[in-house]
Design an enzyme around this catalytic site. Structure first.
Site, PDB file in Angstrom:
ATOM      1  N   GLY A 106       0.809  -1.216   0.000  1.00 15.58           N
ATOM      2  CA  GLY A 106       0.000   0.000   0.000  1.00 15.58           C
ATOM      3  C   GLY A 106       0.837   1.258   0.000  1.00 15.58           C
ATOM      4  O   GLY A 106       0.404   2.288   0.532  1.00 15.58           O
ATOM      5  N   SER A 159       4.802  -5.382  -2.665  1.00 13.86           N
ATOM      6  CA  SER A 159       4.931  -3.939  -2.874  1.00 13.86           C
ATOM      7  C   SER A 159       5.604  -3.313  -1.652  1.00 13.86           C
ATOM      8  O   SER A 159       6.742  -3.675  -1.346  1.00 13.86           O
ATOM      9  CB  SER A 159       3.559  -3.321  -3.165  1.00 13.86           C
ATOM     10  OG  SER A 159       3.682  -2.012  -3.661  1.00 13.86           O
TER      11      SER A 159
END
Length: 567
Positions: free
Chosen positions: A132, A215
């Site tokens: 995120g 990520s």
């Protein structure tokens, strides 16, 4: 760029090729997970969910509020009555405009979930660190890891402080040792220490812990591989699309300057919301910790991400005494077996987000994919090429005409800029940095297996409204598109997709169990040192099989356009 592929092959044939059954597995009668588990802070009660038992919203540290804001995490308070929660705790505070923002958030957010299988331990433990962009996301978005858990592992999913609350580094907040910032990584370390102290009570093996994340979660895994304070807290690691920031870490001085800039602007416009402790002209720790959450939420989160558009852990003199790259080059990183990989079309997600944002902002908004007036323009592509040129050392003209000319991306001039931007961003941000990390780790003698998720028929995570795809830009194996093949997040489609999910979850859990992805009938996955990368795809796209690392480097122009990227 590969076109979207339609799944038409035989699911039975794919299953046989993988050596797997996707029709379900036969479970023998096994011991149930304990209804109540004692932890060092107090008992927690189970939520039974078929073959998986979950223990939700366990505090692993004290709420980081008031005097504990912008401090290293402190021990959680003890409790006596069994803690009984039916869902994950609140996400950590995040900007209202962040993509993937959790529906509920709070400063009181340092909770984790434990998901375990039936049967007797000791189970391998997998600690999931969500992505995120270090500004959004939560453990609650991954509340169903049953595809992993039912293969005999415990999955622990954690929250950690985000954005300004997790990574701001103001000089007034320096610790006694002179460090500032990286509170979010300190939270992750506290959660890993909690696992060491408590997971045996849940049937887990504290000496067999794998950290994995995607990520920002993948970059977090890299941070733990580099951080001296993470040594010994895990035995294996999996990085999914996490090498994107290895050349962009800020020094402590740079981050402190940007943090001061953000805080000063917020307090100057706070008006009656400015706390009394901030009456003077000088920023102090008391002033900053007295800021009401409403002011942090309404102004500071946005101001910080404006000052620091790419929030990633910085050099801070403690968690990361040097850049991650410098620590690896010096050989001072924590050396454990590693799976590392990326997706074939990573940047497709971000091109899609840009189009979706333009559609929402249209006057009027439009979600008809036949209306292509919202796609990237040639002028916008040329502007992006300026940034790529600065990163690569090539001229803008080289980027636009030699390496990523619009004419190379199909015959439709309307879509060419989006297609070119998708490929260029994938190569420069994810693919080449990722393979450089694998090469560095292999060169140190540590076991490393590398993958590329190449499934062009993976369901898009961006662009669907009311069950219909609303974008002109068609995504392939985009950023984060592998996640539904590890967690139950959305429908992935038919039997061939399910077979790929079965293969991937076996690879991940095999690795967590024994330090190698190879076992349980999945196709052989050669280590990176052999010059091979494992392609992860459905049969129509090529299947699960080795591909040459040299072919990967050529496809993503790692030795041409991006030869100056190093790790």
């Amino acid at each position: 760029m590969k076109s979207q592929l339609r799944v038409t092959g035989s699911a039975a044939a794919l299953s046989m090729a993988l050596g797997l059954s996707v029709l379900g597995s036969v479970h023998s009668v096994q011991a149930a997970a304990p209804e109540v588990v004692g932890t060092a802070s107090g008992p927690v009660k189970a939520s039974v969910r078929g073959d998986m038992t979950s223990y939700f919203a366990i505090p692993y540290a004290a709420p980081p509020v008031g005097d504990l804001r912008w401090k290293a995490p402190q021990p959680a308070a003890k409790w006596t009555a069994p803690l009984e929660k039916a869902k994950s705790g609140a996400a950590c505070l995040q900007p209202s405009n962040s993509f993937g923002r959790a529906p509920t958030d709070s400063e009181d957010c340092l909770y984790l979930d434990v998901h375990r299988p039936s049967g007797e331990g000791k189970f391998p433990v997998m600690v999931w660190i969500h992505g995120g962009a270090f500004t959004s996301g939560s453990a609650g978005g991954y509340a169903d890891p049953s595809a992993l858990v039912t293969k005999g592992v415990i999955v622990v999913a954690i929250n950690y402080r985000l954005g300004a609350l997790g990574f701001l580094a103001e000089p007034a907040l320096r610790d006694k040792d002179g460090s500032a910032g990286n509170y979010g990584i300190m939270d992750q370390q506290a959660a890993l220490r909690w696992v060491q102290a408590n997971i045996a009570s849940f049937g887990g093996d504290p000496k067999n812990v794998t950290i994995f994340g995607e990520s920002a979660g993948g970059f977090s895994v890299l941070s733990h591989l580099a951080s001296p304070g993470s040594a010994g807290l895990f035995q294996k690691a999996i990085i999914e699309s996490g090498a994107y920031g290895v050349s962009g870490q800020l020094s402590q001085a740079d981050l402190e300057a940007k943090s001061t800039e953000a805080l000063t602007s917020v307090l100057a416009s706070a008006g009656p919301d400015s706390p009394a402790a901030c009456a003077g002209s000088e920023l102090t720790a008391a002033c900053l910790r007295a800021m009401p959450e409403s002011l942090v939420r309404s102004k500071l989160l946005k101001a910080f991400t404006t000052a620091v558009p790419n929030v990633i852990p910085s050099v801070d003199a403690k968690v990361l005494p040097q850049t991650i790259k410098a620590i690896f080059v010096a050989g001072k990183n924590n050396k454990v077996p590693l799976i590392n990989g990326s997706n074939e079309n990573e940047n497709d997600m971000f091109v899609a987000i840009a189009e979706m944002t333009a559609r929402f902002s249209g006057k009027p908004p439009s979600f008809d994919p036949a209306n292509r007036s919202f796609v990237m323009t040639p002028e916008a592509y040329a502007k992006g090429a300026e940034g790529l040129a600065a990163q690569s050392g090539h001229s803008v003209e080289d980027i636009k005409t030699k390496y990523y000319p619009l004419s190379a991306y199909g015959s439709d001039p309307v879509m060419q800029p989006s297609l070119a931007a998708g490929v260029a961003g994938t190569d420069s941000i994810f693919s080449c940095n990722g393979i450089n990390v694998s090469a560095r780790v292999a060169g140190q003698g540590s076991p490393v297996w590398m993958y590329e998720f190449r499934n062009q028929s993976a369901p898009p995570l961006v662009g669907s409204l009311g069950g219909k795809y609303s974008l002109s830009y068609k995504q392939g194996a985009a950023h984060a598109s592998e996640l539904p093949y590890l967690f139950n997040m959305l429908s992935i489609g038919g039997p061939e997709q399910t077979a790929l999910k079965e293969a991937m979850t076996r690879y991940w859990t095999n690795f967590a169990r024994a330090g190698t992805p190879n076992s349980n009938g999945v196709p052989a996955w050669a280590p990176y040192k052999s010059g091979k990368i494992q392609a992860l795809d459905v049969a129509d796209g090529g299947g699960v099989k080795p591909m040459a690392a040299a072919a990967f480097r050529a496809q993503h122009q790692c030795d041409g356009a991006w030869g100056k990227l190093t790790f």
